[in-house]
Design a protein around this motif. Structure first.
Motif, PDB file in Angstrom:
ATOM      1  N   MET A 186     -36.271  64.962 -24.834  1.00  6.53           N
ATOM      2  CA  MET A 186     -35.475  63.858 -25.369  1.00  6.53           C
ATOM      3  C   MET A 186     -35.711  62.553 -24.608  1.00  6.53           C
ATOM      4  N   SER A 187     -36.590  62.562 -23.621  1.00  4.65           N
ATOM      5  CA  SER A 187     -36.856  61.347 -22.847  1.00  4.65           C
ATOM      6  C   SER A 187     -37.361  60.231 -23.752  1.00  4.65           C
ATOM      7  N   ALA A 188     -36.886  59.016 -23.469  1.00  8.94           N
ATOM      8  CA  ALA A 188     -37.303  57.849 -24.250  1.00  8.94           C
ATOM      9  C   ALA A 188     -38.375  57.076 -23.496  1.00  8.94           C
ATOM     10  N   PHE A 189     -39.292  56.469 -24.252  1.00  9.70           N
ATOM     11  CA  PHE A 189     -40.373  55.686 -23.655  1.00  9.70           C
ATOM     12  C   PHE A 189     -40.408  54.275 -24.230  1.00  9.70           C
ATOM     13  N   VAL A 190     -39.251  53.862 -24.713  1.00  6.19           N
ATOM     14  CA  VAL A 190     -39.041  52.480 -25.140  1.00  6.19           C
ATOM     15  C   VAL A 190     -37.781  51.975 -24.456  1.00  6.19           C
ATOM     16  N   LEU A 191     -37.655  50.667 -24.328  1.00  8.97           N
ATOM     17  CA  LEU A 191     -36.486  50.071 -23.696  1.00  8.97           C
ATOM     18  C   LEU A 191     -35.255  50.341 -24.557  1.00  8.97           C
ATOM     19  N   ILE A 192     -34.213  50.920 -23.954  1.00  4.39           N
ATOM     20  CA  ILE A 192     -32.984  51.213 -24.687  1.00  4.39           C
ATOM     21  C   ILE A 192     -32.166  49.930 -24.805  1.00  4.39           C
ATOM     22  N   PRO A 193     -31.942  49.439 -26.022  1.00  2.00           N
ATOM     23  CA  PRO A 193     -31.206  48.175 -26.188  1.00  2.00           C
ATOM     24  C   PRO A 193     -29.797  48.258 -25.597  1.00  2.00           C
ATOM     25  N   GLY A 194     -29.430  47.221 -24.863  1.00  3.32           N
ATOM     26  CA  GLY A 194     -28.091  47.139 -24.315  1.00  3.32           C
ATOM     27  C   GLY A 194     -27.867  47.948 -23.053  1.00  3.32           C
ATOM     28  N   GLN A 195     -28.816  48.807 -22.689  1.00  8.09           N
ATOM     29  CA  GLN A 195     -28.657  49.643 -21.496  1.00  8.09           C
ATOM     30  C   GLN A 195     -29.820  49.483 -20.521  1.00  8.09           C
ATOM     31  N   GLY A 196     -31.033  49.528 -21.064  1.00  7.60           N
ATOM     32  CA  GLY A 196     -32.203  49.453 -20.207  1.00  7.60           C
ATOM     33  C   GLY A 196     -32.527  48.037 -19.772  1.00  7.60           C
ATOM     34  N   LYS A 197     -33.235  47.938 -18.642  1.00  8.34           N
ATOM     35  CA  LYS A 197     -33.680  46.648 -18.122  1.00  8.34           C
ATOM     36  C   LYS A 197     -35.205  46.651 -18.058  1.00  8.34           C
ATOM     37  N   SER A 198     -35.798  45.546 -18.482  1.00  5.40           N
ATOM     38  CA  SER A 198     -37.254  45.501 -18.610  1.00  5.40           C
ATOM     39  C   SER A 198     -37.954  45.713 -17.265  1.00  5.40           C
ATOM     40  N   LYS A 199     -37.403  45.160 -16.184  1.00  3.64           N
ATOM     41  CA  LYS A 199     -38.058  45.323 -14.883  1.00  3.64           C
ATOM     42  C   LYS A 199     -37.943  46.752 -14.370  1.00  3.64           C
ATOM     43  N   VAL A 200     -36.855  47.422 -14.710  1.00  2.00           N
ATOM     44  CA  VAL A 200     -36.731  48.834 -14.344  1.00  2.00           C
ATOM     45  C   VAL A 200     -37.748  49.651 -15.136  1.00  2.00           C
ATOM     46  N   ARG A 201     -37.939  49.301 -16.405  1.00  2.00           N
ATOM     47  CA  ARG A 201     -38.939  50.007 -17.219  1.00  2.00           C
ATOM     48  C   ARG A 201     -40.345  49.785 -16.654  1.00  2.00           C
ATOM     49  N   GLN A 202     -40.623  48.571 -16.223  1.00  2.00           N
ATOM     50  CA  GLN A 202     -41.927  48.302 -15.619  1.00  2.00           C
ATOM     51  C   GLN A 202     -42.127  49.160 -14.371  1.00  2.00           C
ATOM     52  N   MET A 203     -41.065  49.327 -13.587  1.00  2.00           N
ATOM     53  CA  MET A 203     -41.129  50.183 -12.407  1.00  2.00           C
ATOM     54  C   MET A 203     -41.414  51.628 -12.812  1.00  2.00           C
ATOM     55  N   GLN A 204     -40.718  52.109 -13.847  1.00  2.00           N
ATOM     56  CA  GLN A 204     -40.922  53.478 -14.307  1.00  2.00           C
ATOM     57  C   GLN A 204     -42.359  53.686 -14.780  1.00  2.00           C
ATOM     58  N   GLN A 205     -42.896  52.708 -15.487  1.00  2.00           N
ATOM     59  CA  GLN A 205     -44.278  52.813 -15.960  1.00  2.00           C
ATOM     60  C   GLN A 205     -45.256  52.804 -14.784  1.00  2.00           C
ATOM     61  N   TYR A 206     -44.969  51.974 -13.791  1.00  2.00           N
ATOM     62  CA  TYR A 206     -45.822  51.937 -12.596  1.00  2.00           C
ATOM     63  C   TYR A 206     -45.828  53.295 -11.895  1.00  2.00           C
ATOM     64  N   LEU A 207     -44.653  53.882 -11.733  1.00  2.00           N
ATOM     65  CA  LEU A 207     -44.552  55.176 -11.051  1.00  2.00           C
ATOM     66  C   LEU A 207     -45.281  56.264 -11.833  1.00  2.00           C
ATOM     67  N   ASN A 208     -45.182  56.227 -13.163  1.00  2.00           N
ATOM     68  CA  ASN A 208     -45.921  57.195 -13.979  1.00  2.00           C
ATOM     69  C   ASN A 208     -47.424  57.018 -13.814  1.00  2.00           C
ATOM     70  N   GLY A 209     -47.848  55.755 -13.855  1.00  2.00           N
ATOM     71  CA  GLY A 209     -49.279  55.491 -13.751  1.00  2.00           C
ATOM     72  C   GLY A 209     -49.859  55.933 -12.423  1.00  2.00           C
ATOM     73  N   LYS A 210     -49.070  55.823 -11.369  1.00  2.00           N
ATOM     74  CA  LYS A 210     -49.584  56.132 -10.032  1.00  2.00           C
ATOM     75  C   LYS A 210     -49.369  57.598  -9.645  1.00  2.00           C
ATOM     76  N   TYR A 211     -48.224  58.170 -10.074  1.00  2.00           N
ATOM     77  CA  TYR A 211     -47.879  59.510  -9.592  1.00  2.00           C
ATOM     78  C   TYR A 211     -47.604  60.519 -10.714  1.00  2.00           C
ATOM     79  N   GLY A 212     -47.877  60.134 -11.956  1.00  2.00           N
ATOM     80  CA  GLY A 212     -47.564  61.006 -13.085  1.00  2.00           C
ATOM     81  C   GLY A 212     -48.243  62.359 -13.030  1.00  2.00           C
ATOM     82  N   ASP A 213     -49.469  62.406 -12.506  1.00  2.00           N
ATOM     83  CA  ASP A 213     -50.176  63.688 -12.429  1.00  2.00           C
ATOM     84  C   ASP A 213     -49.472  64.657 -11.485  1.00  2.00           C
ATOM     85  N   GLU A 214     -48.806  64.126 -10.462  1.00  2.00           N
ATOM     86  CA  GLU A 214     -48.136  64.983  -9.483  1.00  2.00           C
ATOM     87  C   GLU A 214     -46.670  65.253  -9.839  1.00  2.00           C
ATOM     88  N   LEU A 215     -45.993  64.227 -10.338  1.00  2.00           N
ATOM     89  CA  LEU A 215     -44.557  64.345 -10.603  1.00  2.00           C
ATOM     90  C   LEU A 215     -44.228  64.741 -12.035  1.00  2.00           C
TER      91      LEU A 215
END
Length: 707
Positions: A135-164
């Protein structure tokens, strides 16, 4: 409803419905966990797993790893149809629902990869499948999500997604994101066996950094400041003046001296975990032990000056059971030694089933009475404990209701309500009106602490536990908002039985019978007029109706008159007469404080129904020991009731007819019916009859301007 999702659900049930262990998906066109579980179980069956399960665990990943290489363009099979079904449920269109790995599926895969912040190559991997069948979302949740937090999440996936694994990228800081940040720190400082847990090895390796530094550690600090609400700049790994200012602000907010711009263990671990640096100094503690002179002396020697103690109850079971409640003698010893005290209430609260509005109301009364007996002064904050890790989705219907009950009870006392619990619980408490929060941050692994910021109203922060001498204590940080109490003056805090008040209500209506709750008692029952009363041992909620305050035994005449004018289009000096009649009802029950809400409706036959919901908080100048509502329902048919009776300014039959299509006429009839209902109840209480009501109505409406 999404027709594509429904197609997936129907296909799942038709294809796997007879497979042992498969749980059918709801065929409602709505994506939810039950449908995700069905997709996972279908996938497990296709991979040869016989013991189907709802999770996407190691067994599923291991079986998938031997098959994933085959899942590429040109492949045909039910697994591909399951993949496309998962995409439809994820809200990403694969453009069809076939079993062919086609170019449309490749496009859908790339879309998911881009949203996750990983290389968009159109290839399926085990980690991507785990993220897809979720059920994980991969788009910004309107009214709840913050774009800079999403950018951080994408960065972490790109760098550590294979391990985490691939984490949600919805812009919402959460448990998985928090774990990934700790993992990133561990990688940056070279901790062997990085796992996202801030353990002793990570503590020992945590560096101190300051302005001018540039590194991945600084980037983690920037991310930590971002998700805690102290930084909104670029997360580029450069420790500049803005980062320094943010660190100083964080130190001051968390009371982490010295208030410099350096990031040390206290800052870095404080940003990434709820308990922070457990070796830091603080002035407060809490304990369930009844304190001896030796305990108090030891606390002073350790540098503590504020003690949290329980108002009531016991701990342990069997032979280990002992009292934990604070005593007057203990208070005297504590304050004579120069220490201060803050009160905690916990007589349960270890399980989710404990929490309800009614329980909160009762706990609020019990705590206030005990605090008064011990002499806590007016304005003292009592912290009500929620000592359980309640999941986010369960908080609203349990703990929030509990807190509202506490607030309603405590606001009638000299005290203020506070809350003890996880960060998530305390954030909800801050929102509903708890004055201060006492954080259960020591439980750093609880879901309610991972990924949640500190509430701004925090007063105390429990972060570690250990014994001092033979007495177990929890060490507690203090923000300074609540200094504790050192002067006490015992006082009586009287309450009145809600059953006694309920019986008085019935007597006021001429019913000398025992109080039965949630049962209607008919007072008047004739074809054109019915009046009933019902006792409810909770605070009933009216439908979108404002609550009009009852204070010192009188209705707020201004608010009630305003309701008559705005909702019923009734104006004129006769409003005072209507208010007087309403106050007779209040007087009959000896209501001192509370409120009344009004529900109004008219059906197509012109029958009006008025509900007056009296919430009784105090009667005879004493607070009730439980919640109590009195619901008076008046049903009347004006065209029948007033046949041949002249009502000044009101053409009743015409008004009834017009009310079916005209909003203003409907509101006018509601106002008219309100006057009739209040007068009818008042006359009944006074021992009057229907003829008295008919005679009074023209008098009530004399001088009223309806329209």
């Amino acid at each position: 409803m999404d027709e594509r999702v429904k197609d997936v659900q129907v296909w799942l049930n038709q294809t796997y419905g007879k497979v042992s262990g498969f749980k059918k998906a709801p065929e409602n066109g709505q994506t939810g966990w039950p449908t995700i579980y069905s997709l996972r179980e279908g996938l497990q069956h296709e991979l040869g797993i016989t013991a189907l399960a709802e999770g996407f665990g190691d067994s599923t990943k291991q079986a998938l790893s031997t098959k994933i290489g085959d899942l590429k363009p040109g492949y045909r099979g039910k697994i591909i149809k399951l993949v496309k079904g998962a995409f439809w449920c994820k809200g990403i269109s694969p453009n069809n629902f076939t079993d062919n790995f086609d170019s449309d599926l490749t496009t859908a895969i790339k879309s998911l990869q881009e949203g996750a912040g990983i290389t968009a190559n159109g290839k399926l991997t085990v980690n991507l499948m785990a993220a897809l069948f979720d059920m994980s979302a991969f788009v910004l949740i309107p009214g709840q999500g913050k774009s800079k937090v999403r950018q951080m999440q994408q960065y972490l996936n790109g760098k550590y997604g294979d391990e985490l694994g691939i984490l949600p990228c919805d812009g919402i800081y959460q448990r998985a994101t928090n774990t990934a940040l700790i993992f990133a720190l561990q990688k940056a400082i070279g901790v062997a066996g990085a796992n996202g847990n801030y353990g002793p090895g990570t503590v020992a390796a945590t560096p101190t950094v300051s302005e001018g530094a540039s590194s991945e550690v600084v980037q983690v600090i920037q991310y930590g400041l971002l998700v805690n609400g102290f930084y909104d700049g670029d997360c580029d790994g450069k420790y500049d003046a803005d980062v320094t200012s943010a660190v100083i602000a964080f130190r001051k907010f968390m009371n982490l001296p010295p208030f410099t711009g350096k990031s040390d263990l206290s800052v870095i671990k404080g940003l990434l975990t709820s308990n922070g640096n457990t070796d830091r100094d603080s002035i407060a503690l809490d304990t369930s032990a009844q304190l001896t002179d030796k305990d108090i002396s030891n606390f002073k020697r350790y540098g503590f000056s504020v003690v949290g103690r329980y108002l009531t109850g016991s701990v342990g079971t069997g032979e280990s059971k002992r009292n934990k409640y604070l005593t007057s003698d203990e208070l005297e010893r504590i304050t004579d030694a120069g220490l201060r005290v803050f009160p905690i209430y916990e007589d349960g609260g270890y399980e989710i089933e404990y929490f309800s509005r009614n329980r909160g109301y009762q706990d609020g009364i019990t705590a206030a009475k005990k605090a008064a007996e011990l002499g806590f002064p007016s304005g003292t904050v009592i912290y009500f404990a929620v000592d359980v890790d309640i999941q986010d989705g369960d908080i609203e219907g349990t703990v929030v209701s509990y807190m509202k009950g506490v607030i309603d009870a405590v606001k009638l006392s000299p005290y203020e309500p506070g809350i003890y619990g996880t960060r998530n619980v305390c954030l909800h408490g801050e929102e509903v009106g708890m004055k201060y929060s006492f954080m259960a941050d020591m439980s750093y692994g609880w879901s309610g602490n991972l990924g949640f910021r500190m509430p701004t109203n925090w007063a105390f922060d429990q972060f570690t536990e250990y014994p001092i001498g033979s007495t177990d204590i929890d060490q507690v940080a203090a923000s300074g908002k609540d200094a504790g109490v050192n002067k006490f003056s015992p006082q009586l805090y009287g309450t009145i039985s809600y059953r006694e008040v309920a019986a008085d209500v019935l007597k006021g209506f001429g019913k000398s019978v025992s109080a039965e709750f949630n049962k209607k008692i008919e007072l008047v029952d004739i074809p054109s007029l019915k009046i009933s009363v019902e006792l409810v041992n909770s605070l009933s909620v009216a439908d979108e109706s404002p609550a009009i305050t009852i204070s010192n035994g009188k209705l707020d005449s201004i608010s009630f008159a305003n309701w008559l004018q705005t909702s019923g289009h009734i104006k004129g000096n006769g409003v005072d007469a209507v208010v007087n009649e309403a106050n007779k009802v209040i007087s009959s029950a000896s209501i001192t404080n509370g409120n009344v809400a009004i529900e109004a409706s008219i059906n197509n036959s012109g029958e009006s129904k008025l509900k007056f919901i009296y919430h009784i908080l105090e009667a005879k100048d004493k607070q009730l020991d439980n919640e109590l509502s009195v619901v008076i329902t008046v049903t009347s048919k004006p065209t029948d009731l007033f046949t041949g009776t002249k009502i000044p300014n009101v053409d009743v039959p015409k008004l009834v007819t017009q009310s079916q299509t005209d909003q203003k006429s409907w509101e006018t009839l509601i106002g008219f019916s309100t006057v009739v209902a209040i007068a009818g109840v008042s006359i009944f209480i006074s021992g009057g009859t229907l003829s008295v009501l008919l005679d009074l109505i023209p008098q009530l409406f004399t001088g009223l301007l309806v329209g």
